[in-house]
Design an enzyme around this catalytic site. Sequence first.
Site, PDB file in Angstrom:
ATOM      1  N   THR A   1       0.842  -1.203   0.000  1.00 36.76           N
ATOM      2  CA  THR A   1       0.000   0.000   0.000  1.00 36.76           C
ATOM      3  C   THR A   1       0.875   1.250   0.000  1.00 36.76           C
ATOM      4  O   THR A   1       0.640   2.191  -0.769  1.00 36.76           O
ATOM      5  CB  THR A   1      -0.955  -0.020   1.211  1.00 36.76           C
ATOM      6  OG1 THR A   1      -1.772  -1.191   1.133  1.00 36.76           O
ATOM      7  CG2 THR A   1      -1.840   1.212   1.242  1.00 36.76           C
TER       8      THR A   1
ATOM      9  N   CYS B   1     -10.781  -7.187   1.658  1.00 34.98           N
ATOM     10  CA  CYS B   1     -11.106  -5.812   2.036  1.00 34.98           C
ATOM     11  C   CYS B   1     -12.597  -5.551   1.894  1.00 34.98           C
ATOM     12  O   CYS B   1     -13.162  -4.751   2.616  1.00 34.98           O
ATOM     13  CB  CYS B   1     -10.339  -4.829   1.174  1.00 34.98           C
ATOM     14  SG  CYS B   1      -8.641  -5.315   0.947  1.00 34.98           S
TER      15      CYS B   1
HETATM   16  C1  LIG Z   1      -2.435  -7.367  -0.473  1.00 26.70           C
HETATM   17  C2  LIG Z   1      -2.417  -6.501  -1.682  1.00 26.70           C
HETATM   18  C3  LIG Z   1      -2.020  -5.157  -1.610  1.00 26.70           C
HETATM   19  C4  LIG Z   1      -1.683  -4.471  -0.299  1.00 26.70           C
HETATM   20  O1  LIG Z   1      -0.475  -4.962   0.232  1.00 26.70           O
HETATM   21  P1  LIG Z   1      -0.061  -4.609   1.735  1.00 26.70           P
HETATM   22  O2  LIG Z   1       1.378  -5.002   1.817  1.00 26.70           O
HETATM   23  O3  LIG Z   1      -0.927  -5.463   2.591  1.00 26.70           O
HETATM   24  O4  LIG Z   1      -0.253  -3.158   1.928  1.00 26.70           O
HETATM   25  C5  LIG Z   1      -1.978  -4.439  -2.769  1.00 26.70           C
HETATM   26  N1  LIG Z   1      -2.288  -4.980  -3.951  1.00 26.70           N
HETATM   27  C6  LIG Z   1      -2.666  -6.275  -4.065  1.00 26.70           C
HETATM   28  C7  LIG Z   1      -2.984  -6.828  -5.415  1.00 26.70           C
HETATM   29  C8  LIG Z   1      -2.749  -7.065  -2.935  1.00 26.70           C
HETATM   30  O5  LIG Z   1      -3.143  -8.333  -3.056  1.00 26.70           O
END
Ligand SMILES: *Cc1c(COP(=O)(O)O)cnc(C)c1O
Length: 393
Positions: free
Chosen positions: A75, A329
């Site tokens: 993120t 989410c």
């Molecule tokens: C899990 C995920 C994220 C977010 O990753 P984090 O490290 O949890 O912030 C972003 N993009 C995709 C496609 C994901 O599966």
Amino acid sequence: MASTPLYLDHQATTPVDPRVVDAMLPYFTGHFGNAASRQHAFGWHADDAVETARHQVARLIGARAKEIVFTSGATEAITLALRGAVAARRDRGAHLVTVATEHKAVLDTCLRLSREGCSVTTVPVDGDGRVDVDRFAAALAPDTVVASVMTANNEIGVLHPIAELAKACRARGVWLHTDAVQAAGHVPFDVEALGVDLASFSAHKMYGPKGVGALYVRRSPRVTLEPQTVGGGQEQGLRAGTVNVPGVVGFGAAAAMARESLAAEMPRVAALRDRLLAGLTAALDGVAVSGSLLHRLPHNLHVRFAGVDGEALMTSLADEIAVSSGSACASGSREPSHVMTALGVDVVDRWGAVRFGLGRGTTAADIDRAVTLLAERVTRLRAMAPVSVGGRA
Ligand SMILES: *Cc1c(COP(=O)(O)O)cnc(C)c1O
């Protein structure tokens, strides 16, 4: 009797590999130094470990170590890529291009940027969940600063034609960012072969720890971002803040292990995924796959069961099998997933959606158990509410 449910939700997160934990442990205690401490051995040791991890992550994705910026997760990497590009390229314009099925980390960043005066074009996907190259290229304009297209979708596992999209971007001077979280460590991913300029990664989606990720920033041709956090000047000035040394060490170890196991693991999980789909379709009518089966992560299956309420199905399975009704989410809300909406999936159908994410620990016996469970629960739920089977709202 409560036993641990079968975990088939590896697109939400993966367990940390015990070898990764072993690699991390010394960096909490004996080697607890701050990697930015230049004056003593504690700092030097931590810095060495971070640089080793940087090489390991770079090697997994075909990059140079200097091109890796460690972050607190994908993120943050996505935020740095998009906001950093917009801020660095103000003289070019303020237009972004993205795709309807992106992760919320991308879509919500674009939404906020649009409130701040940027314009955003969101390219739709076809019924297979893929973006069309010509349609995407047509959205690129002289004032487009960056485009963002995920390599693999987190709900339906569909792979986009990133190399072709990157070519279209390069020809127009647009930087291409790809959210490679679900692809890296699971399928071949090489920044040079693909020609992307920016790419985001997360350790916890590839058997590493939560709370650590990375942004790949191309050096040649040079991509220059505006940092989004300032202070200590860590990570080449692009991401200030004390580096999460144990986390980064774990990420490096996970990347090295993924690189070694990928070639053997891909056909193994693909065979299990095919066994899962064959088992479900043999046991049940009204099973539909969401998105392309051909252009897809080998360890993902997203199916819809006609005439079944998705939440009721999740509840009936929860004690025995951990799956998702779509994106982690979006679960909890009754909002239809934006990915299902983008695919044009039927309103009645979509509530019976189940995402299966297979992993390194998944066995054929696990798959057979999942098929038996799903067949039983879907049949029971259909019997309870027969009226909606095959029905339309
Ligand atoms: C899990 C995920 C994220 C977010 O990753 P984090 O490290 O949890 O912030 C972003 N993009 C995709 C496609 C994901 O599966």
